[in-house]
Write an enzyme that holds these catalytic residues in place. Structure first.
Site, PDB file in Angstrom:
ATOM      1  N   GLY A   1     -20.270 -11.594 -42.100  1.00  0.00           N
ATOM      2  CA  GLY A   1     -21.363 -11.037 -42.895  1.00  0.00           C
ATOM      3  C   GLY A   1     -22.290 -12.092 -43.470  1.00  0.00           C
ATOM      4  O   GLY A   1     -22.319 -13.235 -43.007  1.00  0.00           O
TER       5      GLY A   1
ATOM      6  N   ALA B   1     -28.519  -7.401 -38.337  1.00  0.00           N
ATOM      7  CA  ALA B   1     -29.544  -6.356 -38.371  1.00  0.00           C
ATOM      8  C   ALA B   1     -29.909  -6.145 -39.830  1.00  0.00           C
ATOM      9  O   ALA B   1     -29.043  -6.140 -40.705  1.00  0.00           O
ATOM     10  CB  ALA B   1     -28.996  -5.074 -37.766  1.00  0.00           C
TER      11      ALA B   1
ATOM     12  N   ARG C   1     -22.112  -9.562 -26.669  1.00  0.00           N
ATOM     13  CA  ARG C   1     -20.673  -9.861 -26.796  1.00  0.00           C
ATOM     14  C   ARG C   1     -20.100 -10.273 -25.444  1.00  0.00           C
ATOM     15  O   ARG C   1     -19.307 -11.205 -25.351  1.00  0.00           O
ATOM     16  CB  ARG C   1     -19.920  -8.634 -27.322  1.00  0.00           C
TER      17      ARG C   1
ATOM     18  N   GLU D   1     -21.344 -12.469 -36.031  1.00  0.00           N
ATOM     19  CA  GLU D   1     -21.920 -11.156 -36.382  1.00  0.00           C
ATOM     20  C   GLU D   1     -21.907 -10.887 -37.883  1.00  0.00           C
ATOM     21  O   GLU D   1     -22.145  -9.764 -38.308  1.00  0.00           O
ATOM     22  CB  GLU D   1     -21.170 -10.049 -35.632  1.00  0.00           C
TER      23      GLU D   1
ATOM     24  N   GLU E   1     -21.595 -24.330  -3.693  1.00  0.00           N
ATOM     25  CA  GLU E   1     -21.846 -25.058  -2.442  1.00  0.00           C
ATOM     26  C   GLU E   1     -20.849 -24.662  -1.364  1.00  0.00           C
ATOM     27  O   GLU E   1     -21.178 -24.565  -0.192  1.00  0.00           O
ATOM     28  CB  GLU E   1     -21.730 -26.575  -2.687  1.00  0.00           C
TER      29      GLU E   1
ATOM     30  N   CYS F   1     -20.367 -31.298  -7.773  1.00  0.00           N
ATOM     31  CA  CYS F   1     -19.308 -32.018  -8.489  1.00  0.00           C
ATOM     32  C   CYS F   1     -18.693 -33.108  -7.611  1.00  0.00           C
ATOM     33  O   CYS F   1     -18.792 -33.078  -6.388  1.00  0.00           O
ATOM     34  CB  CYS F   1     -18.243 -31.053  -9.000  1.00  0.00           C
TER      35      CYS F   1
END
Ligand code: AOF
Ligand code: ZN
Length: 337
Positions: free
Chosen positions: A278, A166, A195, A276, A54, A83
């Site tokens: 395991g 993946a 990321r 990510e 703003e 705000c």
């Protein structure tokens, strides 16, 4: 009367320009529109700690010059409730009220409310008290989606959690003895973009030991996320890449519970975590049910027949939000809400 959704869409486009620079603040855009529909001025929150949308919109020279030439009332569109608190900057609601006569602001149209306890409806109240017509909830779903990470931290006092892996055509994320490349160059770049979009990235002991990843965003322009290592038995050596100087690293040891980790990260104002791997970490988090998105990349050309099993749909990923094909690999996005 201007088309509310059209101008709110413009606010969203402007807000997005702050991506990568404003976290953990929300991305916010604002436009000031004359009665004939002309955009008089635009602004967005450009960087963390800097002026809000703003302020950039209403203090612009063009706003003051164009308004002097036009004699019509104006409407201010803003994608988040203005705000009402003194933070790093003074309250935007006060600025709007102080500029009301000069800029002939008759109405404020808001996308989504700000759940920040310091604001939470007080911005709207302040504007109404000053005699400004306030309309809320225009493109609310889209505005909330853009700021889902900020909103999660404010509303649930935990970061927004994105699980990502993946897998091969036959459902393995890797082999136990060697590194298998499942992504292609384009999807690898998408991972680095993810990321940059999130404030932190998390892996477990096995991933840190087997892949020795740096976890930086080298294939996308943006800040490196904070690295989080879950290393219950302190098995990851200090000279591992995850402890490189490139970015800070937080380690959780012992039997730290997921709930504790989440509230500790919230206390550090980390609004989003990309997990990510395991497989052990991913399955554990899926079992707790406390996660927001799942991103699965499938390479249909590779089959391993044995190795580390990817989590499967019995774990419950939520509902399919999007699927796309990138250079032969399939990307599936699920939303757990
Ligand atoms: C707005 N417009 O463009 C943004 C808002 O520390 P500060 O002063 O920057 O305040 C940050 C808080 O202000 C943030 O948590 C959120 O509640 C609100 N962000 N508000 O009116 C803006 N970025
Ligand atoms: Zn503000």
């Amino acid at each position: 009367m201007p088309d509310y959704e059209k101008y709110m869409t413009r606010c969203l486009q402007l807000a997005q320009l702050g991506e990568y620079y404003v976290a953990p603040n929300p991305m916010v855009g604002a436009v000031l529109v004359a009665a004939d529909g002309t955009i008089i001025s635009e602004g967005w929150h450009r960087r963390f700690g800097g002026p809000h949308a703003e302020v950039n919109c209403l203090n612009s020279e063009s706003a003051n010059r164009l308004i002097a030439e036009s004699h019509t009332p104006t409407t201010l569109f803003v994608s988040l409730e203005p705000c009402s608190h003194f933070g790093k900057t003074p309250p935007c609601a006060d600025l709007i009220v102080s500029k009301k006569d000069e800029l002939r602001i008759e109405r404020v149209v808001i996308g989504s409310l700000d759940p920040n306890p310091l604001v939470a409806g007080r911005g709207v109240k302040r504007l109404k008290e000053a005699g400004i017509d306030v309309i809320t909830g225009v493109l609310e779903k889209e505005c909330r989606h853009l700021n889902r990470r900020f909103l999660c931290l404010q509303e649930k006092h935990r970061p927004y959690i994105i699980l990502k892996w993946a897998q091969t055509a036959d459902g393995y994320i890797g082999s136990t003895d060697r590194r298998v490349v499942i992504s292609n160059p384009l999807t690898k770049q998408i991972v680095h973009k993810m990321r940059a979009e999130n404030m932190a990235i998390m892996v477990g002991t096995n991933t840190a030991l087997t892949d020795n990843p740096k976890l930086l965003c080298t294939h996308w322009a943006g800040r490196n996320p904070v690295r989080i290592l879950l290393d219950r038995q302190s098995r990851v050596p200090q000279n591992s890449n995850i402890f490189s100087e490139d970015a800070p690293t937080i380690v959780y040891r012992d039997n730290t519970q997921w709930q504790f980790i989440l509230s500790d990260l919230a206390d550090r104002a980390i609004h989003s975590v990309l997990v990510e791997g395991g497989a052990t970490v991913l399955k554990h988090i899926l079992e707790t049910g406390i996660f927001d998105e799942v991103h699965i990349e499938v390479n249909p050309k590779i089959s391993l027949h044995s190795g580390i099993k990817a989590p499967d749909c019995r774990h419950g990923f939520g509902s399919l939000f999007e699927d796309e094909e990138i250079d032969g690999n399939f990307l599936y996005t699920y939303h757990n809400y």
